[in-house]
Design an enzyme around this catalytic site. Structure first.
Site, PDB file in Angstrom:
ATOM      1  N   ARG A 110       0.860  -1.185   0.000  1.00 37.68           N
ATOM      2  CA  ARG A 110       0.000   0.000   0.000  1.00 37.68           C
ATOM      3  C   ARG A 110       0.888   1.223   0.000  1.00 37.68           C
ATOM      4  NH1 ARG A 110      -2.328   0.979   5.296  1.00 37.68           N
ATOM      5  NH2 ARG A 110      -0.965   2.799   5.298  1.00 37.68           N
ATOM      6  N   HIS A 167      -4.025   4.455   4.399  1.00 39.38           N
ATOM      7  CA  HIS A 167      -5.090   3.461   4.518  1.00 39.38           C
ATOM      8  C   HIS A 167      -6.405   4.031   3.994  1.00 39.38           C
ATOM      9  CE1 HIS A 167      -7.648   0.340   6.253  1.00 39.38           C
ATOM     10  NE2 HIS A 167      -8.359   1.305   6.803  1.00 39.38           N
ATOM     11  N   TYR A 179       3.382   6.627  11.137  1.00 38.41           N
ATOM     12  CA  TYR A 179       3.868   5.281  11.484  1.00 38.41           C
ATOM     13  C   TYR A 179       4.912   4.726  10.517  1.00 38.41           C
ATOM     14  CZ  TYR A 179      -0.078   4.191   8.302  1.00 38.41           C
ATOM     15  OH  TYR A 179      -0.961   4.162   7.251  1.00 38.41           O
TER      16      TYR A 179
END
Length: 345
Positions: free
Chosen positions: A244, A248, A257
């Site tokens: 990815r 998200h 993160y």
């Protein structure tokens, strides 16, 4: 890993033709442009939210392209726009879901063979297994394919679905897009053993792990899985290893993160660039073809935007009409209260 037996009855699918190869690239280009446009539309207020799929075009187009829309049925999550596009679903109707219309989108699942978007994590796998089991009861050779991520694989619903499918030999393909992240948690911190496909052995389900950034490898794997299911041998797990490349969702900040360097290092080769080079090397496409593909993708994205902006609001009463096949006293009471407060009836 690959524990899916090769067909021994001559039913192996023929390799894609040159025209099909070029169509696959055009589909991936259209999905890439529409995905980037959808993110921009969210920022501009055209749609309230969207789950990007940058980097997963090969996994989605390759698997969706294998579906026989005359008999099979696909059960997506909230990130399968590329699958829908490969299946020929009208993109204005599909994207209307992200516009938050009352009934969750305008495309007709019965004719498109694509179930409504499922926002409940791992919820679609249960629906797929139920539908697939129904096909065995009817004597049909139709196959269900359900999508889930590496994060969703940790849900109990997935265990229930895989166990039931294996016991009942339901014709369902569990297509796992392992994009490296369960929102902000990396795969190695939430998938024991590091592989969802490896779990298949515990259920007696054949499984294969495939390069999810290689559209041809994904297409071949999915066609093999469908042939296995169609022959009455039960379910298959496909784990497409991809990445990815973006957030998200449009409400997520991946910078909290992971660093940009980590994102670049983990993403690997871009699936579009990779397939473009394959076509060039094989002499199956030239720069003029790629320019046409990009122009067509841009025109399609603009058409979808115009279609979305032309959609009016749905009648609020629909939220009561599409809950149960037969209404209930409680629902009737809620509907009457809503009409009194909102429509002053």
């Amino acid at each position: 890993m690959d524990t899916l037996p090769l067909p021994d009855d001559g039913t192996a699918a023929a390799p894609p033709t040159p025209d099909e190869l070029r169509e696959l690239y055009s589909l991936m280009a259209a999905v890439r442009r529409l995905d980037a446009s959808a993110v921009a539309w969210q920022r501009q207020g055209v749609i309230p939210g969207y789950a990007p799929e940058l980097g997963q075009e090969a996994a989605q187009v390759g698997s969706g392209y294998a579906v026989d829309t005359s008999r099979d049925f696909v059960f997506p999550t909230y990130r399968e726009m590329g699958v829908a596009r490969a299946m020929g679903v009208d993109m204005v109707e599909y994207m209307s879901t992200h516009k938050a219309t009352w009934h969750g989108g305008l495309h007709d699942p019965k004719t498109s063979r694509l179930a409504p978007i499922q926002a409940v994590v791992a919820g679609s796998v249960l629906h797929a297994v139920g539908w697939a089991h129904g096909q065995t009861l009817d004597g049909s050779d139709a196959v269900a394919m359900t999508y889930l991520g590496d994060g969703a694989s940790s849900q109990g619903d997935v265990h229930e679905a895989m166990n039931f499918a294996a016991v009942m030999k339901a014709p369902v393909v569990f297509f796992v897009q392992n994009n490296g992240w369960a929102i902000s948690v990396p795969t190695e911190r939430q998938v024991a053993g590091g592989s969802v496909a490896a779990r298949g052995a515990g259920y007696g389900i054949p499984a294969l792990q495939v390069d999810g950034n290689d559209v041809l490898a994904v297409l071949e794997a999915t066609r093999r899985a469908f042939a296995h299911c169609r022959s009455g041998k039960g379910p298959v797990i496909i784990e497409a290893m991809t990445y990815r490349r973006g957030p998200h969702s449009t409400s997520d900040d991946p910078g909290r993160y992971r660093s940009l360097d980590e994102e670049r290092d983990g993403a690997g080769e871009d699936p579009l660039r990779r397939f473009r080079q394959q076509l060039l090397s094989a002499g199956l496409a030239d720069e003029a073809f790629f320019a046409r593909a990009e122009a067509s993708a841009a025109a399609e994205a603009e058409m979808v935007r115009e279609g979305l902006e032309a959609l009016g609001p749905r009648p609020g009463s629909e939220m009561f009409d599409l809950v149960f096949q037969e209404t209930t006293p409680a629902l009737e009471s809620q509907s009457a209260s809503w009409r009194e407060e909102s429509e002053h009836v």
